[in-house]
Design a protein around this motif. Sequence first.
Motif, PDB file in Angstrom:
ATOM      1  N   THR A  65      39.585  39.132  42.831  1.00  0.00           N
ATOM      2  CA  THR A  65      40.127  37.819  42.524  1.00  0.00           C
ATOM      3  C   THR A  65      39.285  37.096  41.487  1.00  0.00           C
ATOM      4  O   THR A  65      39.591  35.980  41.111  1.00  0.00           O
ATOM      5  CB  THR A  65      40.193  36.948  43.792  1.00  0.00           C
ATOM      6  OG1 THR A  65      38.866  36.738  44.277  1.00  0.00           O
ATOM      7  CG2 THR A  65      41.025  37.613  44.875  1.00  0.00           C
ATOM      8  N   HIS A  66      38.214  37.738  41.030  1.00  0.00           N
ATOM      9  CA  HIS A  66      37.273  37.076  40.133  1.00  0.00           C
ATOM     10  C   HIS A  66      37.721  37.232  38.695  1.00  0.00           C
ATOM     11  O   HIS A  66      38.065  38.326  38.249  1.00  0.00           O
ATOM     12  CB  HIS A  66      35.870  37.661  40.302  1.00  0.00           C
ATOM     13  CG  HIS A  66      34.796  36.744  39.838  1.00  0.00           C
ATOM     14  ND1 HIS A  66      34.593  36.461  38.503  1.00  0.00           N
ATOM     15  CD2 HIS A  66      33.867  36.024  40.505  1.00  0.00           C
ATOM     16  CE1 HIS A  66      33.596  35.622  38.387  1.00  0.00           C
ATOM     17  NE2 HIS A  66      33.133  35.341  39.587  1.00  0.00           N
ATOM     18  N   VAL A  67      37.652  36.147  37.935  1.00  0.00           N
ATOM     19  CA  VAL A  67      38.117  36.140  36.554  1.00  0.00           C
ATOM     20  C   VAL A  67      37.334  37.143  35.699  1.00  0.00           C
ATOM     21  O   VAL A  67      37.882  37.724  34.754  1.00  0.00           O
ATOM     22  CB  VAL A  67      38.036  34.719  35.967  1.00  0.00           C
ATOM     23  CG1 VAL A  67      36.583  34.263  35.851  1.00  0.00           C
ATOM     24  CG2 VAL A  67      38.754  34.632  34.637  1.00  0.00           C
ATOM     25  N   LEU A  68      36.079  37.383  36.032  1.00  0.00           N
ATOM     26  CA  LEU A  68      35.264  38.312  35.237  1.00  0.00           C
ATOM     27  C   LEU A  68      35.690  39.766  35.420  1.00  0.00           C
ATOM     28  O   LEU A  68      35.256  40.641  34.670  1.00  0.00           O
ATOM     29  CB  LEU A  68      33.783  38.144  35.593  1.00  0.00           C
ATOM     30  CG  LEU A  68      33.162  36.811  35.200  1.00  0.00           C
ATOM     31  CD1 LEU A  68      31.698  36.771  35.620  1.00  0.00           C
ATOM     32  CD2 LEU A  68      33.298  36.572  33.699  1.00  0.00           C
ATOM     33  N   GLY A  69      36.523  40.024  36.413  1.00  0.00           N
ATOM     34  CA  GLY A  69      37.014  41.377  36.629  1.00  0.00           C
ATOM     35  C   GLY A  69      38.214  41.724  35.768  1.00  0.00           C
ATOM     36  O   GLY A  69      38.771  42.816  35.902  1.00  0.00           O
ATOM     37  N   TYR A  70      38.596  40.819  34.893  1.00  0.00           N
ATOM     38  CA  TYR A  70      39.802  41.004  34.086  1.00  0.00           C
ATOM     39  C   TYR A  70      39.492  40.882  32.605  1.00  0.00           C
ATOM     40  O   TYR A  70      38.527  40.227  32.196  1.00  0.00           O
ATOM     41  CB  TYR A  70      40.864  39.977  34.496  1.00  0.00           C
ATOM     42  CG  TYR A  70      41.403  40.229  35.879  1.00  0.00           C
ATOM     43  CD1 TYR A  70      40.717  39.761  37.000  1.00  0.00           C
ATOM     44  CD2 TYR A  70      42.567  40.959  36.084  1.00  0.00           C
ATOM     45  CE1 TYR A  70      41.183  40.023  38.274  1.00  0.00           C
ATOM     46  CE2 TYR A  70      43.047  41.217  37.354  1.00  0.00           C
ATOM     47  CZ  TYR A  70      42.345  40.746  38.452  1.00  0.00           C
ATOM     48  OH  TYR A  70      42.801  41.009  39.709  1.00  0.00           O
TER      49      TYR A  70
END
Length: 123
Positions: free
Chosen positions: A105-110
């Motif tokens: 759910t973390h923005v840095l994972g995208y």
Amino acid sequence: QVQLVESGGGLVQAGGSLRLSCAASGRTISNYAMGWFRQAPVKERDFVASISRTASTSYADSVKGRFTISRDNAKNTVYLQMNSLKPEDTAVYYCAVNRIGAMTTHVLGYTYWGQGTQVTVSS
């Protein structure tokens, strides 16, 4: 490289529905998990929903039961069906490609973020 283009946003009354689309080009997205995020003015970009390569889904608590994420790999497109919209759903909605493999759910994972589509819900 993957290019993502979101569409389907607009102005809707509370209780209404919208269907957002995220069309990908440059590479097939069938091998990637995908996510939808949203960002309201002066707020951080927040997780909304994600879908894995095998179509497993995950939702933020605030949209669970109202929003549905889906994908059509033949069309290289991801969707977000939004029902029972509330004024607090007003934001710019973005889709992105999961870059770490595991659902997150973390923005840095995208990565490969689209330009966003505005959703405005009036009361």
